[in-house]
Scaffold this motif. Structure first.
Motif, PDB file in Angstrom:
ATOM      1  N   UNK A 166       1.453   1.302   2.041  1.00 49.76           N
ATOM      2  CA  UNK A 166       0.789   0.894   0.919  1.00 49.76           C
ATOM      3  C   UNK A 166       0.287  -0.518   0.626  1.00 49.76           C
ATOM      4  N   UNK A 167       1.277  -1.411   0.899  1.00 52.91           N
ATOM      5  CA  UNK A 167       1.134  -2.857   1.072  1.00 52.91           C
ATOM      6  C   UNK A 167      -0.478  -3.107   1.191  1.00 52.91           C
ATOM      7  N   UNK A 168      -0.779  -2.793   2.628  1.00 56.18           N
ATOM      8  CA  UNK A 168      -2.170  -2.945   2.951  1.00 56.18           C
ATOM      9  C   UNK A 168      -3.223  -2.332   2.104  1.00 56.18           C
ATOM     10  N   UNK A 169      -2.947  -0.927   2.009  1.00 57.86           N
ATOM     11  CA  UNK A 169      -3.846  -0.207   1.359  1.00 57.86           C
ATOM     12  C   UNK A 169      -4.476  -0.953  -0.038  1.00 57.86           C
ATOM     13  N   UNK A 170      -3.223  -1.266  -0.849  1.00 56.28           N
ATOM     14  CA  UNK A 170      -3.409  -1.776  -2.232  1.00 56.28           C
ATOM     15  C   UNK A 170      -4.269  -3.097  -2.175  1.00 56.28           C
ATOM     16  N   UNK A 171      -3.883  -4.145  -1.057  1.00 58.33           N
ATOM     17  CA  UNK A 171      -4.757  -5.297  -0.874  1.00 58.33           C
ATOM     18  C   UNK A 171      -5.938  -4.742  -0.404  1.00 58.33           C
ATOM     19  N   UNK A 172      -6.135  -3.978   0.525  1.00 53.54           N
ATOM     20  CA  UNK A 172      -7.691  -3.494   1.084  1.00 53.54           C
ATOM     21  C   UNK A 172      -8.637  -3.075   0.027  1.00 53.54           C
ATOM     22  N   UNK A 173      -8.258  -2.329  -0.894  1.00 52.67           N
ATOM     23  CA  UNK A 173      -8.972  -1.968  -2.139  1.00 52.67           C
ATOM     24  C   UNK A 173      -9.516  -3.074  -2.960  1.00 52.67           C
ATOM     25  N   UNK A 174      -9.026  -4.353  -2.996  1.00 47.31           N
ATOM     26  CA  UNK A 174      -9.502  -5.497  -3.937  1.00 47.31           C
ATOM     27  C   UNK A 174     -10.798  -5.848  -3.514  1.00 47.31           C
ATOM     28  N   UNK A 175     -11.414  -6.191  -4.486  1.00 45.83           N
ATOM     29  CA  UNK A 175     -12.907  -6.657  -4.511  1.00 45.83           C
ATOM     30  C   UNK A 175     -13.009  -8.293  -4.275  1.00 45.83           C
ATOM     31  N   UNK A 176     -12.137  -8.888  -3.571  1.00 48.37           N
ATOM     32  CA  UNK A 176     -12.187 -10.206  -3.403  1.00 48.37           C
ATOM     33  C   UNK A 176     -11.431 -10.601  -2.076  1.00 48.37           C
ATOM     34  N   UNK A 177     -11.460 -12.062  -1.923  1.00 43.14           N
ATOM     35  CA  UNK A 177     -10.867 -12.378  -0.731  1.00 43.14           C
ATOM     36  C   UNK A 177      -9.505 -11.804  -0.633  1.00 43.14           C
ATOM     37  N   UNK A 178      -8.931 -11.481  -1.411  1.00 42.07           N
ATOM     38  CA  UNK A 178      -7.612 -10.690  -1.325  1.00 42.07           C
ATOM     39  C   UNK A 178      -7.641  -9.576  -0.475  1.00 42.07           C
ATOM     40  N   UNK A 179      -8.636  -9.014  -0.277  1.00 44.55           N
ATOM     41  CA  UNK A 179      -8.887  -7.893   0.588  1.00 44.55           C
ATOM     42  C   UNK A 179      -8.383  -8.400   2.204  1.00 44.55           C
ATOM     43  N   UNK A 180      -8.557  -9.645   2.369  1.00 42.57           N
ATOM     44  CA  UNK A 180      -8.517 -10.029   3.800  1.00 42.57           C
ATOM     45  C   UNK A 180      -7.014 -10.068   4.009  1.00 42.57           C
ATOM     46  N   UNK A 181      -6.263 -10.409   3.122  1.00 44.35           N
ATOM     47  CA  UNK A 181      -4.702 -10.529   3.310  1.00 44.35           C
ATOM     48  C   UNK A 181      -4.038  -9.164   3.619  1.00 44.35           C
ATOM     49  N   UNK A 182      -4.803  -7.997   3.595  1.00 46.89           N
ATOM     50  CA  UNK A 182      -4.144  -6.998   4.389  1.00 46.89           C
ATOM     51  C   UNK A 182      -4.190  -6.946   5.864  1.00 46.89           C
ATOM     52  N   UNK A 183      -4.969  -7.643   6.531  1.00 44.79           N
ATOM     53  CA  UNK A 183      -4.923  -7.892   7.783  1.00 44.79           C
ATOM     54  C   UNK A 183      -3.808  -9.119   8.393  1.00 44.79           C
ATOM     55  N   UNK A 184      -3.258  -9.491   7.439  1.00 37.39           N
ATOM     56  CA  UNK A 184      -2.062 -10.523   7.751  1.00 37.39           C
ATOM     57  C   UNK A 184      -1.109  -9.849   8.766  1.00 37.39           C
ATOM     58  N   UNK A 185      -0.863 -10.496   9.825  1.00 33.41           N
ATOM     59  CA  UNK A 185       0.058  -9.788  10.885  1.00 33.41           C
ATOM     60  C   UNK A 185       1.537 -10.013  10.410  1.00 33.41           C
ATOM     61  N   UNK A 186       2.280  -8.892  10.777  1.00 36.03           N
ATOM     62  CA  UNK A 186       3.705  -8.580  10.266  1.00 36.03           C
ATOM     63  C   UNK A 186       4.472  -9.935  10.689  1.00 36.03           C
ATOM     64  N   UNK A 187       4.116 -10.410  11.992  1.00 36.64           N
ATOM     65  CA  UNK A 187       4.735 -11.798  12.477  1.00 36.64           C
ATOM     66  C   UNK A 187       3.594 -12.630  12.972  1.00 36.64           C
ATOM     67  N   UNK A 188       3.351 -13.765  12.050  1.00 40.13           N
ATOM     68  CA  UNK A 188       2.465 -14.570  12.470  1.00 40.13           C
ATOM     69  C   UNK A 188       2.488 -15.545  13.527  1.00 40.13           C
ATOM     70  N   UNK A 189       3.588 -15.692  14.048  1.00 42.65           N
ATOM     71  CA  UNK A 189       4.055 -16.396  15.230  1.00 42.65           C
ATOM     72  C   UNK A 189       3.671 -15.813  16.377  1.00 42.65           C
ATOM     73  N   UNK A 190       3.307 -14.395  16.422  1.00 45.15           N
ATOM     74  CA  UNK A 190       3.010 -13.724  17.653  1.00 45.15           C
ATOM     75  C   UNK A 190       1.392 -13.828  17.769  1.00 45.15           C
ATOM     76  N   UNK A 191       0.890 -14.423  16.711  1.00 47.43           N
ATOM     77  CA  UNK A 191      -0.627 -14.568  16.811  1.00 47.43           C
ATOM     78  C   UNK A 191      -1.178 -15.368  17.805  1.00 47.43           C
TER      79      UNK A 191
END
Length: 191
Positions: A166-191
């Motif tokens: 749900x977290x990713x789905x709600x963000x993904x449906x936004x019509x702004x840059x906010x949709x990109x946040x849905x791709x934020x990794x669970x652990x950014x240190x592994x990126x």
């Protein structure tokens, strides 16, 4: 500036920067928001507890998965029912006994009422143990600090069959840059 009462019925979506583990990637439906404080339920925290284990009469009406959701860290020994009534957002329509509109077709269920009162009217039902609460000005401070995104809710959010997404789905449906946040990794240190 947003009016205090205008957030009722909207979603708070935790930003990746929110450090409170109670709300990591949480999606909260605000049930009440005014000058006295705010109250909501986390929509994406299923527990292993079956609805029939605590509210047998409501189990048949609860959507899949048929488990209790943890609505937040406050009053975990209490239960709240949130239901969508198809067409419940229409003005002029009578609302069913045992259901109080929160926003549009989304409302609170009186779990003390006989389930038969609502059985025919319900589109979906979720049971929550506990809730999320904020005192006067507390949520506004968190919004100012960037802890939450505020977005519109949809009736399907209450009964998402995949609450873990749900977290990713709600963000993904936004019509702004906010949709990109849905791709934020669970652990950014592994990126």
């Amino acid at each position: 500036m947003t009016e205090v009462s205008s957030l009722t019925g909207r979603l708070l979506v935790a930003t990746p920067a929110l450090a409170d583990p109670n709300f990591d990637r949480a999606v909260v439906l605000l049930l009440d928001h005014d000058a006295k404080g705010s109250l909501g339920v986390v929509l994406n925290r299923p527990t292993p507890v079956e609805v029939e284990d605590i509210l047998e009469g409501w189990a048949e009406l609860a959507g899949e998965p048929g488990v209790v959701f943890q609505g937040g860290p406050v009053a975990l020994d209490s239960a709240l029912g949130i239901a969508v009534i198809p067409g419940g957002g229409m003005s002029g329509e009578r609302t069913p006994l045992g259901w109080r509109r929160v926003h549009g077709a989304i409302g609170l269920v009186d779990l003390e009422a006989p389930p038969e009162l609502l059985a025919k009217a319900l589109g979906s039902l979720r049971i929550f143990a506990g809730y999320s609460g904020w005192g006067p000005g507390q949520l506004q401070d968190e919004l100012t600090d960037g802890a939450w995104y505020v977005v519109e809710s949809e009736p399907g959010d209450v009964s998402s069959p995949s609450p873990e997404r749900l977290w990713r789905e709600v963000l993904r449906r936004q019509r702004s840059e906010l949709a990109m946040v849905a791709t934020y990794p669970d652990d950014p240190s592994l990126n």
